[in-house]
Design a protein around this motif. Structure first.
Motif, PDB file in Angstrom:
ATOM      1  N   ASN A 160     -22.046 -10.467 -12.487  1.00 55.79           N
ATOM      2  CA  ASN A 160     -21.825 -10.577 -13.925  1.00 55.79           C
ATOM      3  C   ASN A 160     -22.767 -11.587 -14.573  1.00 55.79           C
ATOM      4  OD1 ASN A 160     -19.757  -8.685 -13.935  1.00 55.79           O
ATOM      5  ND2 ASN A 160     -18.188 -10.207 -13.504  1.00 55.79           N
ATOM      6  N   TRP A 161     -22.911 -12.743 -13.929  1.00 58.05           N
ATOM      7  CA  TRP A 161     -23.698 -13.822 -14.525  1.00 58.05           C
ATOM      8  C   TRP A 161     -25.182 -13.474 -14.582  1.00 58.05           C
ATOM      9  CZ3 TRP A 161     -22.616 -17.548 -17.638  1.00 58.05           C
ATOM     10  CH2 TRP A 161     -23.517 -18.612 -17.829  1.00 58.05           C
ATOM     11  N   ILE A 162     -25.712 -13.002 -13.463  1.00 57.15           N
ATOM     12  CA  ILE A 162     -27.138 -12.673 -13.423  1.00 57.15           C
ATOM     13  C   ILE A 162     -27.430 -11.451 -14.287  1.00 57.15           C
ATOM     14  CG2 ILE A 162     -29.031 -11.921 -11.922  1.00 57.15           C
ATOM     15  CD1 ILE A 162     -27.791 -13.682  -9.724  1.00 57.15           C
ATOM     16  N   CYS A 166     -21.340 -21.853 -13.320  1.00 53.97           N
ATOM     17  CA  CYS A 166     -20.826 -20.636 -13.967  1.00 53.97           C
ATOM     18  C   CYS A 166     -21.014 -19.429 -13.055  1.00 53.97           C
ATOM     19  CB  CYS A 166     -21.534 -20.406 -15.293  1.00 53.97           C
ATOM     20  SG  CYS A 166     -21.057 -21.540 -16.610  1.00 53.97           S
ATOM     21  N   LEU A 167     -22.157 -19.373 -12.393  1.00 53.77           N
ATOM     22  CA  LEU A 167     -22.407 -18.290 -11.443  1.00 53.77           C
ATOM     23  C   LEU A 167     -21.350 -18.294 -10.351  1.00 53.77           C
ATOM     24  CD1 LEU A 167     -25.738 -17.116  -9.921  1.00 53.77           C
ATOM     25  CD2 LEU A 167     -23.906 -17.813  -8.382  1.00 53.77           C
ATOM     26  N   LYS A 168     -21.040 -19.479  -9.850  1.00 55.46           N
ATOM     27  CA  LYS A 168     -20.030 -19.610  -8.791  1.00 55.46           C
ATOM     28  C   LYS A 168     -18.652 -19.190  -9.293  1.00 55.46           C
ATOM     29  CE  LYS A 168     -18.943 -22.846  -5.069  1.00 55.46           C
ATOM     30  NZ  LYS A 168     -17.495 -22.856  -5.115  1.00 55.46           N
ATOM     31  N   ALA A 212     -24.187 -26.310  -5.099  1.00 56.97           N
ATOM     32  CA  ALA A 212     -24.477 -25.599  -6.339  1.00 56.97           C
ATOM     33  C   ALA A 212     -25.021 -26.558  -7.393  1.00 56.97           C
ATOM     34  CB  ALA A 212     -23.223 -24.894  -6.856  1.00 56.97           C
ATOM     35  N   ALA A 213     -24.356 -27.709  -7.536  1.00 58.47           N
ATOM     36  CA  ALA A 213     -24.789 -28.690  -8.533  1.00 58.47           C
ATOM     37  C   ALA A 213     -26.097 -29.363  -8.124  1.00 58.47           C
ATOM     38  CB  ALA A 213     -23.706 -29.742  -8.736  1.00 58.47           C
ATOM     39  N   GLY A 214     -26.240 -29.640  -6.822  1.00 58.95           N
ATOM     40  CA  GLY A 214     -27.457 -30.296  -6.336  1.00 58.95           C
ATOM     41  C   GLY A 214     -28.689 -29.446  -6.572  1.00 58.95           C
ATOM     42  N   ILE A 215     -28.594 -28.137  -6.295  1.00 54.31           N
ATOM     43  CA  ILE A 215     -29.706 -27.231  -6.548  1.00 54.31           C
ATOM     44  C   ILE A 215     -30.040 -27.208  -8.037  1.00 54.31           C
ATOM     45  CG2 ILE A 215     -30.392 -24.800  -6.558  1.00 54.31           C
ATOM     46  CD1 ILE A 215     -28.831 -24.496  -3.925  1.00 54.31           C
ATOM     47  N   GLY A 216     -28.983 -27.144  -8.860  1.00 53.22           N
ATOM     48  CA  GLY A 216     -29.200 -27.150 -10.300  1.00 53.22           C
ATOM     49  C   GLY A 216     -29.855 -28.429 -10.778  1.00 53.22           C
TER      50      GLY A 216
END
Length: 425
Positions: free
Chosen positions: A82-84, A74-76, A365-369
């Motif tokens: 906006n997201w943070i 979502c951040l990406k 992005a997904a790997g970090i998550g």
């Protein structure tokens, strides 16, 4: 001819972003961990059992775990600003709402919702760092960012202790004022985010057009040179190395939260007193040491361009120190806790260089998550593991040993990684 070079652009970017990231991390960490300071009085006032406290301390991490990866995507999609900004506002409101959690149900509910709103923050910061700073400089940058956690505990300890002394002000307990005031600080920070943060180097308002292009080109060049052949979302979950990293990070986080949620009461026990302003000052010692370690150890890793052994050795020492703290006198126990706190935070900036060195795009992005999700799951289990170990064996030493063993397992898993992981070799 232009005098602009990459190092000057990186320095300018550090000055702009690191203080912002650091302040937000201080507030995030303080809002998720301040229940440790309120533990004794809060439990008595609302009739909360030790088991319910451990459950509530851990429940935060259940939803936090499973929402980390989608929140990062979502951040990406929506942009960091906006997201943070939205999530920081939301967790500030909920953290302040803890002041009104006067029953077990309310306590557990708000802890769950707080986990929902904070889920995207930390993995988002890791991802943001990977988009703004070249890999060769990233451990030092992450070290500065990670100083937010010990800063939150070092300065948050006396702040929380002082706010607890407001007990009775306007007919409210001290923990009410602690939750309200510390939550309000996060609300202010969320509003600030909308005006301050830029999404990417290409949209940076603090860089000139030439500086934007220079930094963007460097980051794109590193993306193109990564060993990962594809940037598909599912690549992260299919990569055995990511699962390896996830378990390691889980072990680290087990140590972090197995220490944090019990440290104020543990220090009070060592001192033979209750949690008060004086014990909160002593509780700052491990976090002041952690500040120094988090500043210098990642810089050493950048200097020698070595990640695996530095990270693993640091974590191993921390695991041994925590176990040792159960069997020594008061002063050596405080020293051991200082070593443990330092190790758990100083190793993490180095750790995060490793997964970001083998993934790119959506997979990054997904790997970090995903790695962060495992860390959150272990964080959920840490207070429960410590409390149950103490209950089963009948001594606080069992809780400390159980957490220390998990941390040592994490260090062993780092040692078996390839030697050059996280470097440009």
């Amino acid at each position: 001819m232009s005098n602009i070079n990459l190092l000057s652009v990186i320095k300018k970017t550090k000055i702009r972003l690191i203080p912002f990231m650091l302040i937000l991390y201080v507030l995030a960490f303080l809002d998720r961990s301040n229940i440790g300071f309120a533990k004794e009085s809060y439990q008595i006032d609302i009739g909360l059992s030790n088991e319910a406290y451990a459950l509530g301390a851990g429940l935060f991490f259940v939803v936090y775990a499973f929402l980390g990866a989608p929140a990062n995507l979502c951040l990406k999609k929506f942009g960091a600003r906006n997201w943070i900004g939205v999530t920081t506002l939301a967790w500030g409101v909920l953290s302040a709402g803890m002041g009104f959690a006067d029953s077990e149900v309310k306590f557990l509910t708000i802890r769950v919702l707080l986990g929902v709103t904070e889920a995207g923050f930390f993995p988002g910061m890791i991802y943001l760092t990977s988009q703004w700073f070249p890999q060769a400089n990233r451990a030092a940058v992450m070290g500065l960012f990670y100083m937010g956690a010990p800063l939150a505990m070092a300065f948050g300890s006396p702040l929380s202790g002082a706010l607890l002394e407001l007990h009775g002000f306007l007919n409210h307990p001290g923990w009410f004022w602690m939750f309200i005031i510390e939550g309000a600080l996060a609300i202010i920070a969320g509003i600030w985010t909308f005006f301050y943060l830029d999404d990417t180097p290409e949209t940076a308002r603090f860089l000139s057009a030439e500086e934007k292009q220079l930094l963007a080109n460097q980051m794109q060049s590193e993306e193109n040179n990564k060993k990962a052949a594809s940037a598909k979302l599912m690549d992260a979950l299919k990569n055995p190395r990511i699962w390896h990293f996830a378990i390691i990070y889980g072990c680290i986080q087990c140590g972090v939260y197995g220490l944090i949620f019990f440290l104020p009461s543990q220090v009070a026990s060592i001192m033979g007193s209750k949690v008060n302003f004086m014990t909160s000052l002593v509780t700052t010692l491990p976090w002041l040491c952690a500040l120094l370690g988090t500043f210098f150890i990642p810089r050493y890793s950048d200097k020698v361009q070595e990640r695996r052994n530095t990270c693993a050795t640091t974590l191993l020492v921390g695991g041994l120190a925590l176990g040792l703290s159960a069997y020594v006198g008061a002063v050596p126990a405080i020293i051991a806790l200082c070593i443990a706190g330092t190790a758990y935070f100083a190793c993490q900036p180095i750790f995060w260089i490793m997964p970001s060195s083998i993934l790119t795009g959506n997979a990054l992005a997904a790997g970090i998550g995903f790695v962060n999700m495992f860390g959150a799951l272990f964080s959920f289990g840490a207070p429960i593991l410590r409390q149950h170990s103490e209950n089963i064996v009948g001594t606080p030493a069992a809780g400390l040993l159980s957490i220390g063993i998990v941390v040592i397992i994490g260090s062993i898993l780092i040692f078996v990684l390839p030697k050059n992981v996280g470097t440009n070799d």
